[in-house]
Scaffold this active site. Structure first.
Site, PDB file in Angstrom:
ATOM      1  N   PRO A   2       0.828  -1.114  -0.045  1.00 37.18           N
ATOM      2  CA  PRO A   2      -0.002  -0.184  -0.003  1.00 37.18           C
ATOM      3  C   PRO A   2       0.937   1.292  -0.135  1.00 37.18           C
ATOM      4  O   PRO A   2       1.654   1.402   0.683  1.00 37.18           O
ATOM      5  CB  PRO A   2      -0.855  -0.040   1.209  1.00 37.18           C
ATOM      6  CG  PRO A   2      -0.713  -1.419   1.728  1.00 37.18           C
ATOM      7  CD  PRO A   2       0.385  -2.093   1.275  1.00 37.18           C
ATOM      8  N   GLU A   3       0.581   2.225  -1.155  1.00 38.84           N
ATOM      9  CA  GLU A   3       1.154   3.673  -1.026  1.00 38.84           C
ATOM     10  C   GLU A   3       0.184   4.401  -1.254  1.00 38.84           C
ATOM     11  O   GLU A   3      -1.003   4.157  -1.482  1.00 38.84           O
ATOM     12  CB  GLU A   3       2.422   3.489  -2.086  1.00 38.84           C
ATOM     13  CG  GLU A   3       3.279   2.453  -1.800  1.00 38.84           C
ATOM     14  CD  GLU A   3       4.720   2.792  -2.255  1.00 38.84           C
ATOM     15  OE1 GLU A   3       5.051   3.819  -2.563  1.00 38.84           O
ATOM     16  OE2 GLU A   3       5.563   1.836  -2.373  1.00 38.84           O
ATOM     17  N   LYS A  51      -1.081   8.033   3.573  1.00 39.92           N
ATOM     18  CA  LYS A  51      -1.305   6.613   3.470  1.00 39.92           C
ATOM     19  C   LYS A  51      -2.427   6.202   4.623  1.00 39.92           C
ATOM     20  O   LYS A  51      -2.267   5.015   5.150  1.00 39.92           O
ATOM     21  CB  LYS A  51      -0.021   5.770   3.688  1.00 39.92           C
ATOM     22  CG  LYS A  51       0.568   5.991   2.430  1.00 39.92           C
ATOM     23  CD  LYS A  51       2.088   5.083   2.441  1.00 39.92           C
ATOM     24  CE  LYS A  51       3.068   5.269   3.373  1.00 39.92           C
ATOM     25  NZ  LYS A  51       4.264   4.749   3.325  1.00 39.92           N
ATOM     26  N   ASN A 165       8.036   2.703  -0.265  1.00 41.18           N
ATOM     27  CA  ASN A 165       9.166   1.856  -0.542  1.00 41.18           C
ATOM     28  C   ASN A 165       9.234   1.852  -2.172  1.00 41.18           C
ATOM     29  O   ASN A 165      10.376   1.922  -2.637  1.00 41.18           O
ATOM     30  CB  ASN A 165       9.291   0.547   0.218  1.00 41.18           C
ATOM     31  CG  ASN A 165      10.981   0.349   0.428  1.00 41.18           C
ATOM     32  OD1 ASN A 165      11.621   1.188   0.708  1.00 41.18           O
ATOM     33  ND2 ASN A 165      11.466  -1.064   0.161  1.00 41.18           N
ATOM     34  N   ARG A 288      14.373  -1.575   5.450  1.00 38.97           N
ATOM     35  CA  ARG A 288      13.635  -1.553   4.034  1.00 38.97           C
ATOM     36  C   ARG A 288      14.229  -2.143   2.884  1.00 38.97           C
ATOM     37  O   ARG A 288      15.338  -1.643   2.655  1.00 38.97           O
ATOM     38  CB  ARG A 288      12.634  -0.459   3.804  1.00 38.97           C
ATOM     39  CG  ARG A 288      11.783   0.332   4.806  1.00 38.97           C
ATOM     40  CD  ARG A 288      11.082   1.380   4.478  1.00 38.97           C
ATOM     41  NE  ARG A 288      10.163   1.863   5.427  1.00 38.97           N
ATOM     42  CZ  ARG A 288       8.893   1.758   5.210  1.00 38.97           C
ATOM     43  NH1 ARG A 288       8.320   1.156   4.253  1.00 38.97           N
ATOM     44  NH2 ARG A 288       7.973   2.252   6.118  1.00 38.97           N
TER      45      ARG A 288
END
Length: 302
Positions: A2-3, A51, A165, A288
């Site tokens: 999810p972004e 977000k 990311n 990440r």
């Protein structure tokens, strides 16, 4: 993952299913709000902020949720089987006469007064997909810490809201710098262009079912056997030229195949760069997974 673009799509689906409808069932499966009952209240709207998801409900209440890495909201018809995961992963259920919205693996779920939404989202920078988008303010916030690595600065939602990311890696590739390059070390004009590109990319994907950051398809020539050298001798200048013998058939060279790659570097570790062919590298940045091309991107690396 999810972004900002996928969260906006989720908000749109929830809004279409819930807004203007009276809740016939509510079930918040987190200890703090387990006894809260929203049944009988009308859902006013569902909106995305960066977000974050804000479901506003009659009576001055807002259900705030965040998907983080693998959370999801799914919408089902009354007789449809729920397929978002096992039952123990369900954190929220909101239902009306026509639809049921089920929240799976939601790491953040809280019920608060709408007047207090600032507690949840007031810290966010300008929203790349929101009506408050302000590239100048986003640029100022990024430049406030020039020593900070670019990848970390892009992920900080206090600078600009909506980048995750995947976009971090893709934007750094398109800027031709590594995510570890300090913000203040970018070439002149590069950061304003990067902020503009971030807004363009997220808006281009706001309605797409599959995120795409590449601009064109790439032509790839699949490997094949080389053509064998000719064994026919050159004709003699003095000898009579015989009737030409039929040459053996040569293997046909493989034809280029057009392959659509949707991302330049993210998820493509050890595969060739779409631009230069160098294998894509992978390392952690702030825990990440971070992808970059050592041939196309300049700057420090781990």
């Amino acid at each position: 993952m999810p972004e900002g673009d996928t969260v906006l799509q989720t908000a749109t689906r929830l809004h279409q299913a819930l807004a203007g409808q009276v809740l016939t069932r509510s079930d918040l499966r987190v200890p703090r709000f387990a006894t809260a009952d929203l049944s009988g209240r009308t859902v006013l709207d569902v909106t995305a902020r960066g977000k974050h998801l804000l479901t506003r409900i009659e009576g001055g209440l807002t259900l705030h949720s965040h998907l983080r890495m693998d959370g999801a909201w799914r919408v089902y018809a009354p007789d449809e089987r729920w397929r978002g995961g096992p039952g123990h992963q369900i954190r929220a259920i909101l239902a009306n006469a026509e639809h049921t919205a089920v929240g799976y693996r939601l790491p953040v779920l809280e019920l608060l007064r709408t007047s207090e939404e600032g507690r949840a989202v007031g810290h966010l920078g300008p929203d790349l997909l929101g009506p408050d988008w302000d590239p100048g303010q986003a640029l100022d916030r990024l430049l406030a810490a020039p020593e900070r690595p670019l990848g970390e600065a892009l992920l900080d939602q206090r600078n600009l809201a909506g980048i995750g990311n995947v976009y971090k890696c893709e934007l750094c590739f398109l800027a031709r710098v590594t995510p570890w390059l300090p913000v203040g070390a970018l070439p002149d004009g590069a950061l304003p262009r990067l902020v503009t590109l971030a807004e363009r990319l997220l808006n281009a994907n706001r309605d797409r079912p599959t995120r795409t950051t590449t601009i064109t398809s790439e032509l790839r020539r699949p490997p094949g056997p080389p053509s064998p050298p000719s064994s026919t001798p050159a004709p003699s200048a003095t000898a009579a030229t015989p009737a030409p013998a039929r040459a053996p058939a040569r293997p046909r060279s493989p034809q280029p195949v057009r392959v659509q790659e949707r991302l330049y570097v993210y998820g493509r570790a050890r595969r060739p760069c779409l631009r230069c062919g160098t294998p894509i590298r992978l390392a952690d940045q702030d825990d990440r997974p971070t992808y970059w091309c050592p041939g196309c991107q300049s700057g420090p690396t781990p």
